[in-house]
Motif scaffolding. Sequence first.
Motif, PDB file in Angstrom:
ATOM      1  N   ALA A 132       0.934  -1.285  -0.094  1.00 54.98           N
ATOM      2  CA  ALA A 132       0.103  -0.109   0.005  1.00 54.98           C
ATOM      3  C   ALA A 132       0.878   1.289   0.062  1.00 54.98           C
ATOM      4  CB  ALA A 132      -0.877   0.228   1.336  1.00 54.98           C
ATOM      5  N   ASP A 133       1.836   1.170   0.805  1.00 51.70           N
ATOM      6  CA  ASP A 133       2.742   2.420   0.844  1.00 51.70           C
ATOM      7  C   ASP A 133       3.442   2.769  -0.452  1.00 51.70           C
ATOM      8  OD1 ASP A 133       2.521   3.441   3.379  1.00 51.70           O
ATOM      9  OD2 ASP A 133       3.689   1.709   4.202  1.00 51.70           O
ATOM     10  N   GLU A 134       3.941   1.667  -1.485  1.00 52.39           N
ATOM     11  CA  GLU A 134       4.281   1.903  -2.511  1.00 52.39           C
ATOM     12  C   GLU A 134       3.427   2.382  -3.428  1.00 52.39           C
ATOM     13  OE1 GLU A 134       4.830  -0.618  -0.387  1.00 52.39           O
ATOM     14  OE2 GLU A 134       6.948  -0.998  -0.181  1.00 52.39           O
ATOM     15  N   ILE A 135       2.287   1.523  -3.488  1.00 50.04           N
ATOM     16  CA  ILE A 135       1.382   1.935  -4.637  1.00 50.04           C
ATOM     17  C   ILE A 135       0.625   3.098  -4.410  1.00 50.04           C
ATOM     18  CG2 ILE A 135      -0.493   1.056  -5.886  1.00 50.04           C
ATOM     19  CD1 ILE A 135       2.209  -0.522  -6.332  1.00 50.04           C
ATOM     20  N   PHE A 136       0.376   3.464  -3.103  1.00 46.45           N
ATOM     21  CA  PHE A 136      -0.685   4.555  -2.868  1.00 46.45           C
ATOM     22  C   PHE A 136      -0.052   5.878  -2.428  1.00 46.45           C
ATOM     23  CE2 PHE A 136      -3.716   1.186  -3.113  1.00 46.45           C
ATOM     24  CZ  PHE A 136      -4.738   1.801  -3.532  1.00 46.45           C
ATOM     25  N   GLY A 137       1.520   5.695  -2.254  1.00 42.64           N
ATOM     26  CA  GLY A 137       2.175   6.979  -1.953  1.00 42.64           C
ATOM     27  C   GLY A 137       2.222   7.219  -0.387  1.00 42.64           C
ATOM     28  N   GLY A 138       2.681   6.191   0.428  1.00 41.48           N
ATOM     29  CA  GLY A 138       2.689   6.310   1.829  1.00 41.48           C
ATOM     30  C   GLY A 138       4.102   6.763   2.457  1.00 41.48           C
ATOM     31  N   TYR A 139       5.185   6.409   1.788  1.00 38.91           N
ATOM     32  CA  TYR A 139       6.466   6.356   2.493  1.00 38.91           C
ATOM     33  C   TYR A 139       6.961   7.950   2.809  1.00 38.91           C
ATOM     34  CZ  TYR A 139       7.254   1.321   2.514  1.00 38.91           C
ATOM     35  OH  TYR A 139       7.224  -0.004   2.704  1.00 38.91           O
ATOM     36  N   ASN A 140       7.604   7.995   3.981  1.00 41.50           N
ATOM     37  CA  ASN A 140       8.207   9.581   4.269  1.00 41.50           C
ATOM     38  C   ASN A 140       9.037   9.639   3.127  1.00 41.50           C
ATOM     39  OD1 ASN A 140       6.740   9.971   6.634  1.00 41.50           O
ATOM     40  ND2 ASN A 140       7.996   8.781   8.006  1.00 41.50           N
ATOM     41  N   ILE A 141       9.741   8.640   2.559  1.00 47.56           N
ATOM     42  CA  ILE A 141      10.641   9.041   1.396  1.00 47.56           C
ATOM     43  C   ILE A 141       9.948   9.711   0.251  1.00 47.56           C
ATOM     44  CG2 ILE A 141      10.706   6.956   0.133  1.00 47.56           C
ATOM     45  CD1 ILE A 141      13.891   7.192   0.358  1.00 47.56           C
ATOM     46  N   PHE A 142       8.781   9.490   0.217  1.00 47.31           N
ATOM     47  CA  PHE A 142       8.105  10.214  -0.979  1.00 47.31           C
ATOM     48  C   PHE A 142       8.018  11.954  -0.608  1.00 47.31           C
ATOM     49  CE2 PHE A 142       6.075   5.794  -1.561  1.00 47.31           C
ATOM     50  CZ  PHE A 142       7.241   5.583  -2.556  1.00 47.31           C
ATOM     51  N   LYS A 143       7.465  12.014   0.598  1.00 48.31           N
ATOM     52  CA  LYS A 143       7.266  13.344   1.145  1.00 48.31           C
ATOM     53  C   LYS A 143       8.412  13.891   1.407  1.00 48.31           C
ATOM     54  CE  LYS A 143       4.367  12.110   4.733  1.00 48.31           C
ATOM     55  NZ  LYS A 143       3.476  12.086   6.146  1.00 48.31           N
ATOM     56  N   GLU A 144       9.427  13.093   1.683  1.00 46.01           N
ATOM     57  CA  GLU A 144      10.883  13.940   1.883  1.00 46.01           C
ATOM     58  C   GLU A 144      11.305  14.457   0.656  1.00 46.01           C
ATOM     59  OE1 GLU A 144      13.887  11.532   3.941  1.00 46.01           O
ATOM     60  OE2 GLU A 144      15.208  12.084   2.214  1.00 46.01           O
ATOM     61  N   THR A 145      11.168  13.880  -0.530  1.00 49.87           N
ATOM     62  CA  THR A 145      11.499  14.023  -1.769  1.00 49.87           C
ATOM     63  C   THR A 145      10.499  15.160  -2.167  1.00 49.87           C
ATOM     64  OG1 THR A 145      11.695  11.851  -2.339  1.00 49.87           O
ATOM     65  CG2 THR A 145      11.520  13.328  -4.268  1.00 49.87           C
ATOM     66  N   LYS A 146       9.396  15.274  -1.646  1.00 52.28           N
ATOM     67  CA  LYS A 146       8.493  16.542  -2.056  1.00 52.28           C
ATOM     68  C   LYS A 146       8.869  18.030  -1.305  1.00 52.28           C
ATOM     69  CE  LYS A 146       3.778  17.200  -2.678  1.00 52.28           C
ATOM     70  NZ  LYS A 146       2.143  16.867  -2.438  1.00 52.28           N
ATOM     71  N   VAL A 147       9.454  17.626  -0.125  1.00 53.70           N
ATOM     72  CA  VAL A 147       9.942  18.707   0.590  1.00 53.70           C
ATOM     73  C   VAL A 147      11.245  19.215   0.097  1.00 53.70           C
ATOM     74  CG1 VAL A 147      10.878  19.453   2.913  1.00 53.70           C
ATOM     75  CG2 VAL A 147       8.640  18.172   2.730  1.00 53.70           C
ATOM     76  N   ARG A 148      11.968  18.325  -0.137  1.00 57.05           N
ATOM     77  CA  ARG A 148      13.542  18.746  -0.770  1.00 57.05           C
ATOM     78  C   ARG A 148      13.519  19.241  -2.004  1.00 57.05           C
ATOM     79  NH1 ARG A 148      16.616  14.391  -1.648  1.00 57.05           N
ATOM     80  NH2 ARG A 148      18.709  15.510  -1.515  1.00 57.05           N
TER      81      ARG A 148
END
Lengths: 85, 660
Positions: free
Chosen positions: B370-386
């Motif tokens: 679910a985290d990979e497919i629906f965008g759950g991981y912090n690393i995705f949000k971290e990417t967004k912030v960076r």
Amino acid sequence: MNTIETLKKFIVDNFLFGQSGKLNENTHLFEKGIVDSTGVLELASFIEENFNIKINDEELVLDNFSSLNAMDKFLQSKNIQVTSN
Amino acid sequence: MCGISGILNLKNPASINTDHLRRMTFALRHRGPDETGAYIDDWVGLAQSRLSIIDLSGGSQPIHNEDKTFWIVFNGEIFNYPEIRESLIKLGHKFYTTSDTEVILHLYEEKKERCLDDLNGQFAFVIWDSVKKEFFAARDRVGILPFFYKTENEKLLFASEAKAIIEISDSSTSFDPIGLDQIFTFWTNLPGRTAFKNINELAPGHYLKFSPGKDISVSRYWSLPYNKNLLSEEKSIPEFTSEISDLMKDSIRIRLRADVPVGSYLSGGLDSSGITAFVKNYFNNELRTFGITFQEESFDESEFQHLMIKHLNTNHSEVHATNEDIGKYFSDIVYYGEKPIIRAAPVPLYLLSKKVREEGYKVVLTGEGADEIFGGYNIFKETKVRKFWSVDPTSQLRPKLLQKLYPYIFKDKRLVQTLQAFFKLGIEDSNNSFFSHIVRWNNNTRLKNFFSNDFKEQIGDYNAYDDLKSILPKDFDSWDYVYKAQYLEIITFMSGYLLSSQGDRMAMANSVELRVPYLDHRIIEYMATVPSRFKIRGLNEKYLLKKVFNNLLPQRIVNRAKNPYRAPIRNSFLNNKSLDLKTVLSEKEISYAGVFNPDKVNLLMKKAERTEALSELDNMALAGIISTQFLHNDFINHKKLNVPDNYRFNTFIDKRNQIN
């Protein structure tokens, strides 16, 4: 041991696990991945204990810990503060 | 679920060693304790150990077609098999079982490798066309189930786990320095490689073909369909939510198909809570659930788990993971997982599947993916912030979002400045293909400082980043940065670590099958059409999935901060009476395995002894080194298994000297 040698020994033992390799006085400890963010705290508490100083929160910036030279410079500035007070 | 294995002659018909087939099957007996079967002719030996789930009495393998010219051994589940079976019957196919295995075989007769397009499921299988002498092996789209192979002495050896190949291989097994370099960069191998030299894994979404006179060929039949031209820009949030909800419902519906009861894991997080709520509301009111609690409070989620049990009123069992147990069973999970591991988190999952089995269950649904497919991981949000920060690197305000993202890392106010500086590394290079993951991977790379000089020399100038770059889709760099991050996460961490080291291997170690509704390929393909801004709204992750579950779950579950699943390392390994670290990490043992520098390991061990709050990296190093040493002991320094004389195949089909 002088300041730089003391710091170098700590970094080599604690972060490089004995391998001094290419570490010199100007090696950027963070860019080279030798010390990470939690490592900064290890480094700071070592400095506080060994050099008998107190590092203030606002002094905990990368610039003060980025290399052996930077830490040496920072410690010198602290000593000057201590003596001038 | 099952274990499959076998031997194929690559040049000429020759005697297949039946004792080898027996040994391979025995090595995989945890995957299939219910019965065993084998098919053998002058070209091939196919073996299988079965965990019976569908067609308990009739589904014994190997299974054949109408005229017994095609044979199959199969590990997995095809969840849409009844529908495919119907259509095949209309085409005139005759079935002698009600199993999903037989459905694959007839579908293959119809469509050859294109049969894979129709299969909805998790699988690894081998089909042998005994007339044309065609060997066909395939693995599911995202690698839920494993498949390994090795060629030696004009033979192909294959198996669900590498241990079966190692058991009968003529050549000695050694670590693959490049394989280990990858693991100590990405936590896992890049698709196709393993920790062992000359043992390959069939990559997810690939099949392998062979017929005499031709080379072995490996081809891709499916890839993550990320393509900016496919994005549905026009749909509204209610439309997305309703369509996802329908897909989820159907994915779960077909994953409840079994001739044994199906339970569910329930952690207290959004993903497993959502699945459990769907099952309970739409399909099975008597649902059985299973969860983990931790001795160490900072890892424990029982508060949320208990909230869900109460909310759904499920019949729940839990295992309590103590530090003592995590250290004690670490060697077991390495044996089953077959790769160095820099986390202790698989152990509680191993204990959980043990519990499931003890409670009489063989099948559970889980929330992986679910985290990979629906965008759950912090690393995705971290990417967004960076990414946002990279627009104005001098901004004082932009990086403050990181504190919102990682409150637990930033809780020490003294660290704010330096932490921010770390997240800033590489920020000027926001078009880098690996922008999302480079901070993490560069950090992992420091683990390689523990390698011995000799091992470093064997790795040579190999560069894991270049290798990964070479397998990325051609238009990768033109993708949206969230899609890029998702793709990297899926092909490395999800397939190689989450579904394997924490997934299939930990469940099958105790003969339990996992089913992962979020990884139904229809959901993956659908979510590939959803623009990133709907997946993560601001810094609100899995936005659409939360909408789907909104009315079924307590608001505290829907809105809770995401807590990464982890287990304590240092406190589990040190002072553990079941784990003799002094011996495992002794200079003699480290030098004997040759991977690490014994002096450095010694200094790390001393640091771990004196430092209770060991850094993340040192913890990873500890787990990585200990697991590599265990692996060496299990498989490089391999001793043959003691296979009992009376261990025999329940079904044995002998066609030797019959086919020309």
